[in-house]
Design a protein around this motif. Structure first.
Motif, PDB file in Angstrom:
ATOM      1  N   THR A 198       0.869  -1.310  -0.193  1.00  0.00           N
ATOM      2  CA  THR A 198      -0.201   0.518  -0.048  1.00  0.00           C
ATOM      3  C   THR A 198       0.530   1.423   0.024  1.00  0.00           C
ATOM      4  OG1 THR A 198      -0.297   0.407   2.460  1.00  0.00           O
ATOM      5  CG2 THR A 198      -2.185  -1.639   0.872  1.00  0.00           C
ATOM      6  N   SER A 199       0.821   2.493  -0.276  1.00  0.00           N
ATOM      7  CA  SER A 199       1.017   3.601  -0.325  1.00  0.00           C
ATOM      8  C   SER A 199       0.222   5.100  -0.395  1.00  0.00           C
ATOM      9  CB  SER A 199       1.953   3.702  -1.775  1.00  0.00           C
ATOM     10  OG  SER A 199       1.153   3.715  -2.659  1.00  0.00           O
ATOM     11  N   GLY A 200       1.064   5.769  -0.235  1.00  0.00           N
ATOM     12  CA  GLY A 200       0.015   7.070  -0.099  1.00  0.00           C
ATOM     13  C   GLY A 200       0.211   7.599  -1.743  1.00  0.00           C
ATOM     14  N   GLN A 236       6.702  11.780   5.949  1.00  0.00           N
ATOM     15  CA  GLN A 236       5.418  11.915   4.522  1.00  0.00           C
ATOM     16  C   GLN A 236       5.255  12.736   4.452  1.00  0.00           C
ATOM     17  OE1 GLN A 236       3.586   8.058   3.739  1.00  0.00           O
ATOM     18  NE2 GLN A 236       4.900   6.690   4.162  1.00  0.00           N
ATOM     19  N   ARG A 252       3.284  14.430   6.747  1.00  0.00           N
ATOM     20  CA  ARG A 252       2.008  14.317   6.825  1.00  0.00           C
ATOM     21  C   ARG A 252       1.359  15.930   8.196  1.00  0.00           C
ATOM     22  NH1 ARG A 252       0.975   9.530   5.230  1.00  0.00           N
ATOM     23  NH2 ARG A 252      -1.047   8.289   5.106  1.00  0.00           N
ATOM     24  N   ILE A 265       3.844   7.023  -2.175  1.00  0.00           N
ATOM     25  CA  ILE A 265       4.633   7.098  -1.484  1.00  0.00           C
ATOM     26  C   ILE A 265       4.779   5.830  -0.583  1.00  0.00           C
ATOM     27  CG2 ILE A 265       6.043   8.657   0.394  1.00  0.00           C
ATOM     28  CD1 ILE A 265       4.454  11.259  -0.175  1.00  0.00           C
ATOM     29  N   MET A 314       7.036   2.886   1.900  1.00  0.00           N
ATOM     30  CA  MET A 314       8.260   2.822   3.159  1.00  0.00           C
ATOM     31  C   MET A 314       9.400   1.618   2.722  1.00  0.00           C
ATOM     32  SD  MET A 314       6.368   4.280   6.171  1.00  0.00           S
ATOM     33  CE  MET A 314       7.847   4.059   7.377  1.00  0.00           C
ATOM     34  N   LEU A 371      -3.583   4.324  -1.385  1.00  0.00           N
ATOM     35  CA  LEU A 371      -5.071   4.151  -0.566  1.00  0.00           C
ATOM     36  C   LEU A 371      -5.458   5.830  -0.509  1.00  0.00           C
ATOM     37  CD1 LEU A 371      -3.512   1.922   2.331  1.00  0.00           C
ATOM     38  CD2 LEU A 371      -5.007   1.386   0.105  1.00  0.00           C
ATOM     39  N   LEU A 372      -4.929   6.562  -0.980  1.00  0.00           N
ATOM     40  CA  LEU A 372      -5.311   8.095  -0.522  1.00  0.00           C
ATOM     41  C   LEU A 372      -5.184   9.146  -1.575  1.00  0.00           C
ATOM     42  CD1 LEU A 372      -4.157   9.432   2.801  1.00  0.00           C
ATOM     43  CD2 LEU A 372      -3.145   7.939   1.389  1.00  0.00           C
ATOM     44  N   ARG A 427      -2.700  12.031  -1.225  1.00  0.00           N
ATOM     45  CA  ARG A 427      -1.690  13.359  -0.250  1.00  0.00           C
ATOM     46  C   ARG A 427      -1.631  14.815  -0.735  1.00  0.00           C
ATOM     47  NH1 ARG A 427       1.377  12.185   3.058  1.00  0.00           N
ATOM     48  NH2 ARG A 427       0.711  13.755   3.490  1.00  0.00           N
TER      49      ARG A 427
HETATM   50  N1  URA Z   1       1.773   3.730   3.143  1.00  0.00           N
HETATM   51  C1  URA Z   1       2.551   4.911   3.823  1.00  0.00           C
HETATM   52  O1  URA Z   1       3.572   4.641   3.762  1.00  0.00           O
HETATM   53  N2  URA Z   1       2.090   5.352   3.232  1.00  0.00           N
HETATM   54  C2  URA Z   1       0.539   6.123   2.934  1.00  0.00           C
HETATM   55  O2  URA Z   1      -0.043   7.029   3.050  1.00  0.00           O
HETATM   56  C3  URA Z   1      -0.283   4.667   3.252  1.00  0.00           C
HETATM   57  C4  URA Z   1       0.390   3.165   3.368  1.00  0.00           C
END
Ligand code: URA
Ligand code: R2B
Length: 310
Positions: free
Chosen positions: A138-140, A214, A216, A244, A246, A269-270, A272
């Protein structure tokens, strides 16, 4: 010779390379975090036929992946149970069906790096050949509709540079984070075959943290403004960053060194640029997380059907 100075990326994908002269002199190699070892387990018998390795953060997701693959490839009775090969440790979970191995890696660079050292040695000791490895995660996203899959071209650091820095004996060794572009293109074609979700090829930024790392605004600490955040993410977008996460940088670097054909397939998933918190329902997030599995399942099936015909 200093740390990393003699380092060579493997260019031949047929075997799994380790670059460590000390290993040959060891009577036994204990893969501690897998609870496996060369004296206690017959690694060639158990793993010698592995051709596809899929890795992902969560143990639960990697179990559900193996069940999905078993049904998709009709390899075994879909109702069979798949035991955790790493039972006896709760560090990582590992499942296998036919030529497919599924392994969890936890969150962040240190966690996946430990797992990859032991996985690469396992594949090497088992005598595996022509292995393809894919991280499903998953990622942003940046400027993408949530649910889009990003196939990573290059993993970049927080300054948008395609490198991974590892400190060895107090010295910084810089490693390349290129992935196999041909493999990413094959996966893009699979997404077109399926035509179920958007998929793009782009750069992935790999960070050391989920919150401040990231950009946030919702961590326990934050010393910058919304404007600073937007400026940074826009710079990332302008540098070709699509998402993004990790783990991709060390994953790309270690796979390249060991000659593994590697890809990173992450769903966003969203977006950013629009927010930081994961506000979508559990059902929506769950369905997004299945997309990398569906794509990689289709890819493995396609390749296995093609090799059965030859
Ligand atoms: N995983 C991440 O590292 N960042 C996100 O924003 C969502 C999932
Ligand atoms: C994606 O999701 C996790 C953080 O929520 C992290 O492991 C990653 O790369």
């Amino acid at each position: 010779m200093g740390p990393g100075e003699d380092e060579q990326n493997a260019t031949d994908h047929s075997t799994v390379y380790v670059h460590n002269p000390h290993l040959e002199k060891m009577k036994e190699d204990i893969l501690y975090h897998f609870n496996l070892g060369t004296s206690t387990h017959d690694l060639p018998a158990t793993f010698g036929d592995v051709k596809f390795v899929c890795v992902g953060g969560s143990p639960w997701r990697m179990k559900s992946f193996i069940e999905y693959i078993a049904a998709e490839l009709a390899l075994e009775d879909p109702k069979s149970e798949y035991p955790n090969i790493c039972a006896g440790t709760d560090r990582y979970a590992m499942y296998k069906v036919g030529p497919v191995l599924s392994v969890s890696h936890g969150m962040g660079i240190p966690s996946i790096s430990i797992m990859l050292h032991e996985l690469i040695k396992l594949l090497h000791h088992a005598g595996c050949t022509d292995v393809t490895i894919i991280r499903i995660g998953t990622s942003g996203g940046i400027g993408l509709e949530p649910g889009t899959i990003v196939l990573t071209k290059q993993s970049v650091d927080a300054n948008f540079l395609p490198k991974f820095e590892q400190v060895i004996l107090g010295k910084t060794v810089v490693r390349s984070t290129d992935l196999d572009l041909g493999l990413a293109e094959e996966l893009l074609q699979c997404s077109k075959d399926l035509s179920q979700f958007e998929t793009v090829i782009g750069n992935t930024m790999c960070t050391m943290d989920f919150y401040e790392g990231q950009a946030r605004l919702d961590g326990a600490f934050c010393s910058y403004s919304e404007k600073d955040k937007q400026e940074y993410l826009t710079k990332a977008y302008d540098a070709g960053v699509c998402n993004i996460e990790m783990e991709s940088s060390v994953f790309a670097a270690m796979c390249k060194l060991s000659g593994l054909r590697a890809a990173v397939v992450c769903v966003t998933l969203l977006d950013r640029l629009k927010g930081d918190q994961l506000t979508s329902s559990h059902e929506v997030l769950h369905s997004y997380q299945q997309r990398p599995q569906i794509l990689v399942g289709h890819f493995i099936k396609k390749l296995m059907c093609a090799s059965a015909k030859n």
